[in-house]
Write an enzyme that holds these catalytic residues in place. Structure first.
Site, PDB file in Angstrom:
ATOM      1  CG  ASP A   1       4.056 -58.017 -15.161  1.00  0.00           C
ATOM      2  OD1 ASP A   1       3.438 -57.230 -14.412  1.00  0.00           O
ATOM      3  OD2 ASP A   1       4.224 -59.216 -14.883  1.00  0.00           O
TER       4      ASP A   1
ATOM      5  CE  LYS B   1       5.134 -55.969 -11.784  1.00  0.00           C
ATOM      6  NZ  LYS B   1       5.237 -57.427 -11.529  1.00  0.00           N
TER       7      LYS B   1
END
Length: 276
Positions: free
Chosen positions: A114, A154
């Protein structure tokens, strides 16, 4: 038109209410529910784990029979679960993989990231930095994932995104682009998912386990053992035997010296041939 940025929107408040450390917990939860990436007893590695939003969900997925490892440049506050292991790791440092393997020596079934760059508001620059982080995470995934494993990261959508997608398609059996509901409307972030890491792409997954190390050592042992074998094959004993065989010929050459003049001539002819 996108809504203005609200740091305390619905998912932020929901995360606080449910005791989750970040709204990102809802993002990974949705991805896991839609694609069934983990089972109890498996191992997962979370890159850029602080403050622990992903890690909370991942730890529950693998359960106490599994292992959840989280690394970040910043410390991750303990979750109070013994199967969760965290460390401060700089993924750009040469010893990053060794640090990860001290937390879990075996391969992982899932690697998540992330990580996001510090944005400066220039879209093309922010996208480029985001791609760099994804590729760095992908490199770690290739070296730590078991064949057949999955990768979630991400990334900011941009002009170079199709190139990244092709890179993932070259390594995984399936590639998905996901925009979870918890992503803010104003954000251009998505998550890429690679499922089924191909064995050829799992460059160092076997070495993620400490077991193969002695195997490679023992393999090199026969190589050193073969050295005496080749030495014994090239032992100069046969050469010495040939020399000894030639030694008795010297008296035989001297014998004609007592013979006729013709014999001496023949001996001289033989000597001249040997000289040539």
């Amino acid at each position: 038109m996108a809504k203005p940025y609200d740091p305390k929107d619905f998912y932020y408040r929901k995360a606080k209410k449910e005791g989750l450390r970040a709204r990102s917990a809802f993002k990974i939860d949705e991805i896991l529910r839609r694609h069934r990436l983990l089972r109890k007893g498996q191992a997962v590695l979370d890159l850029g784990a602080a403050p622990g939003g992903f890690l909370q969900i991942l730890a529950d997925e693998v359960g106490e029979t599994g292992v959840a490892v989280g690394v970040d440049l910043e410390p991750v506050r303990r979750l109070g679960k013994p199967w969760v292991k965290t460390a401060i790791v700089d993924l750009l440092s040469p010893g990053a993989l060794d640090q990860i393997r001290t937390l879990h020596a075996g391969p992982f079934q899932l690697v998540t990231s992330d990580m996001a760059p510090k944005t400066i508001g220039v879209k093309i620059t922010d996208e480029a930095r985001s791609l760099e982080l994804v590729r760095m995470a992908l490199d770690v995934a290739e070296k730590t994932l078991a064949p057949g494993g999955a990768f979630v990261a991400k990334v900011f959508m941009g002009g170079e995104f199709p190139v990244l997608k092709k890179e993932l398609q070259a390594r995984f059996d399936e590639v998905h682009v996901i925009r979870p509901e918890a992503v803010r409307e104003s954000s251009y972030e998505v998550y890429v998912l690679g499922k089924g890491l191909r064995r050829a792409a799992a460059r160092a997954a076997p070495t993620a386990n400490a077991t193969p190390t002695p195997t490679s050592t023992s393999t090199s042992t026969p190589t050193s053992t073969s050295t005496p074998t080749s030495t014994s094959t090239s032992t100069p004993a046969p050469t010495l035997t040939q020399t000894q065989t030639q030694t008795p010929k010297k008296p035989a050459r001297r014998a004609p010296a007592k013979a006729s003049t013709a014999g001496k001539a023949k001996a001289k002819t033989g000597a001249s041939r040997r000289t040539r």
